[in-house]
Write a protein that holds these residues in place. Structure first.
Motif, short mmCIF file in Angstrom:
data_model
loop_
_atom_site.label_atom_id
_atom_site.label_comp_id
_atom_site.label_asym_id
_atom_site.label_seq_id
_atom_site.Cartn_x
_atom_site.Cartn_y
_atom_site.Cartn_z
N LEU A 136 0.83 -1.20 0.00
CA LEU A 136 0.00 0.00 0.00
C LEU A 136 0.87 1.25 0.00
CD1 LEU A 136 -0.06 1.48 3.07
CD2 LEU A 136 -1.42 -0.53 3.60
N GLU A 137 0.25 2.37 -0.40
CA GLU A 137 0.88 3.67 -0.37
C GLU A 137 -0.10 4.66 0.23
OE1 GLU A 137 2.13 4.98 -4.19
OE2 GLU A 137 3.69 3.44 -4.41
N LEU A 138 0.44 5.67 0.91
CA LEU A 138 -0.39 6.74 1.47
C LEU A 138 0.29 8.07 1.20
CD1 LEU A 138 -2.85 7.64 3.13
CD2 LEU A 138 -1.48 7.34 5.18
N HIS A 139 -0.49 9.02 0.66
CA HIS A 139 0.04 10.32 0.28
C HIS A 139 -0.55 11.43 1.14
CE1 HIS A 139 1.93 9.20 -3.68
NE2 HIS A 139 1.20 8.13 -3.45
N ALA A 140 0.16 12.55 1.21
CA ALA A 140 -0.35 13.73 1.89
C ALA A 140 -1.66 14.15 1.24
CB ALA A 140 0.67 14.87 1.81
N GLN B 286 -24.71 9.52 16.77
CA GLN B 286 -24.60 10.93 16.38
C GLN B 286 -23.15 11.40 16.46
OE1 GLN B 286 -26.96 13.03 15.09
NE2 GLN B 286 -25.18 14.36 14.77
N GLY B 287 -22.47 11.00 17.53
CA GLY B 287 -21.07 11.36 17.67
C GLY B 287 -20.20 10.77 16.58
N GLN B 288 -20.52 9.58 16.12
CA GLN B 288 -19.78 8.95 15.03
C GLN B 288 -19.89 9.78 13.76
OE1 GLN B 288 -20.94 4.83 14.53
NE2 GLN B 288 -20.89 4.47 16.73
N HIS B 289 -21.11 10.22 13.43
CA HIS B 289 -21.30 11.01 12.22
C HIS B 289 -20.57 12.35 12.33
CE1 HIS B 289 -23.95 8.16 10.41
NE2 HIS B 289 -24.88 8.27 11.34
N GLU B 290 -20.60 12.96 13.51
CA GLU B 290 -19.90 14.23 13.70
C GLU B 290 -18.40 14.04 13.51
OE1 GLU B 290 -21.21 17.20 14.16
OE2 GLU B 290 -23.27 16.46 14.21
N LEU B 291 -17.85 12.97 14.05
CA LEU B 291 -16.42 12.73 13.93
C LEU B 291 -16.02 12.47 12.48
CD1 LEU B 291 -13.62 12.29 15.08
CD2 LEU B 291 -14.24 9.94 15.60
N TYR B 292 -16.79 11.65 11.78
CA TYR B 292 -16.44 11.35 10.40
C TYR B 292 -16.59 12.56 9.48
CZ TYR B 292 -15.83 6.37 11.29
OH TYR B 292 -15.36 5.17 11.74
N ARG B 293 -17.45 13.50 9.85
CA ARG B 293 -17.51 14.75 9.09
C ARG B 293 -16.32 15.65 9.41
NH1 ARG B 293 -23.42 15.17 9.70
NH2 ARG B 293 -23.14 16.70 11.35
N LEU B 294 -15.77 15.51 10.61
CA LEU B 294 -14.64 16.34 11.02
C LEU B 294 -13.33 15.90 10.36
CD1 LEU B 294 -13.42 18.51 12.92
CD2 LEU B 294 -13.26 16.72 14.68
N ILE B 295 -13.17 14.62 10.10
CA ILE B 295 -11.89 14.10 9.62
C ILE B 295 -11.41 14.76 8.33
CG2 ILE B 295 -10.74 12.02 8.72
CD1 ILE B 295 -12.26 10.47 10.92
N PRO B 296 -12.25 14.89 7.28
CA PRO B 296 -11.76 15.59 6.08
C PRO B 296 -11.37 17.04 6.34
CG PRO B 296 -13.75 14.33 5.59
CD PRO B 296 -13.60 14.34 7.07
N THR B 297 -12.06 17.70 7.28
CA THR B 297 -11.71 19.08 7.63
C THR B 297 -10.33 19.13 8.28
OG1 THR B 297 -14.04 19.62 7.97
CG2 THR B 297 -12.42 21.11 8.94
N ARG C 204 -7.96 16.96 7.84
CA ARG C 204 -7.00 16.66 6.76
C ARG C 204 -6.66 17.93 5.97
NH1 ARG C 204 -8.64 14.22 1.85
NH2 ARG C 204 -10.47 15.60 2.11
N ASP C 205 -7.69 18.72 5.65
CA ASP C 205 -7.46 19.94 4.87
C ASP C 205 -6.69 20.98 5.68
OD1 ASP C 205 -8.86 18.73 2.84
OD2 ASP C 205 -10.76 19.76 3.29
N GLU C 206 -7.02 21.14 6.95
CA GLU C 206 -6.36 22.13 7.79
C GLU C 206 -4.89 21.81 8.03
OE1 GLU C 206 -8.40 22.69 11.44
OE2 GLU C 206 -10.26 23.39 10.50
N LEU C 207 -4.61 20.54 8.30
CA LEU C 207 -3.25 20.13 8.63
C LEU C 207 -2.43 19.78 7.38
CD1 LEU C 207 -4.10 17.83 11.68
CD2 LEU C 207 -3.14 20.14 11.76
N GLY C 208 -3.12 19.55 6.26
CA GLY C 208 -2.42 19.11 5.05
C GLY C 208 -1.80 17.74 5.21
N CYS C 209 -2.38 16.92 6.07
CA CYS C 209 -1.80 15.62 6.40
C CYS C 209 -2.46 14.49 5.62
CB CYS C 209 -1.94 15.35 7.90
SG CYS C 209 -3.64 15.19 8.48
#
Length: 255
Positions: A28-32, A157-168, A170-175
């Motif tokens: 596997l490979e993982l990119h920024a 509900q907390g699960q959905h909130e967390l999964y919506r947060l993860i892409p944000t 990623r974008d903020e940290l550029g990780c």
């Protein structure tokens, strides 16, 4: 994706434990900027693979490459601490390498765990502990954020909130984000690529492609409803534990 964005690469990973082949020829490979999710049934080797990729467990053959000076924020599935150790949530977060109080309080606010700061870590619920572990991982300003079953013990509900947060995040940290889940349906909207595994890689690709593959259906069975992005419209904001965040709700309701 280019070599310049490559964070992590695994080639031909094999691992056997007590005569059981746990990992077989994993590549596997993982990119920024990429969110990659490992899915599969319990005991399929997901968490073991994470530990191998992070250098926490040795392999029989194969290789793992990391970008030089890679900073990893790791949220483990389990973290055992000395039960007799008196340690508050704030004290625990201050143990993170290089963590400043301003950053600690920023993530405490962001993740909605303000009321937990003075609590003893031994008194936290499963969902509360998950959010504290996430805050600790984010304090490291990671190039790679690794989340092993991040919604364990968190209500729906907390699960959905967390999964919506993860892409944000990623974008903020550029990780890059490497995530583990046992159910593709929960992570559909928060991932770019999925690897479905059961000791070996059964299939991989975009979630839509993986969910329709024969290998996925053999592991998880035919679902009665198609996978869909979670959408929910309401006039209030939730913390990650599902409770209403009255401060954020007041702000967003202003004209």
């Amino acid at each position: 994706m280019s070599e310049a964005t490559l964070l992590l690469k695994a080639t031909g990973l094999n691992l056997k434990r007590r005569h059981k082949q746990v990992l077989t020829d994993i590549n596997l490979e993982l990119h920024a900027g990429q969110i990659l999710t490992l899915i599969g049934p319990n005991g399929c080797g997901k968490s073991t693979l994470i530990r191998v990729l992070l250098g926490l467990e040795s392999i029989d053959s194969g290789s793992v490459w990391h970008r030089k000076a890679l900073t990893v924020g790791y949220m483990p599935q389990h973290l055992q601490l000395e039960p007799r150790l008196p340690l508050t949530v704030l004290g625990f977060l201050r143990l993170a390498r290089g963590a400043r109080d301003s950053a600690i309080h920023g993530w405490i606010q962001r993740l909605g765990i303000q009321l937990l700061t003075d609590q003893d870590i031994q008194d936290l619920s499963g969902g509360e502990w998950q959010r504290v572990l996430l805050a600790r991982a984010l304090l490291l300003k990671p190039d790679l954020l690794v989340l092993d079953e991040p919604v364990q013990g968190v209500d729906v509900q907390g699960q959905h909130e967390l999964y919506r947060l993860i892409p944000t995040l990623r974008d903020e940290l550029g990780c890059g984000v490497l995530m583990v889940s046992h159910d593709l349906h929960l992570v559909m909207a928060a991932t770019d690529e999925v690897i479905c595994m059961n000791g070996h890689i059964c299939c991989s690709g975009h979630p839509d492609h993986v969910s329709g593959s024969e290998a996925y259906q053999q592991l998880f069975g035919q679902r009665t409803a198609p996978i869909a992005h979670y959408t929910h419209h309401h006039d209030h904001q939730h913390c990650l534990d599902g409770h209403i965040d009255h401060d954020q709700t007041a702000e967003t309701s202003q004209p």
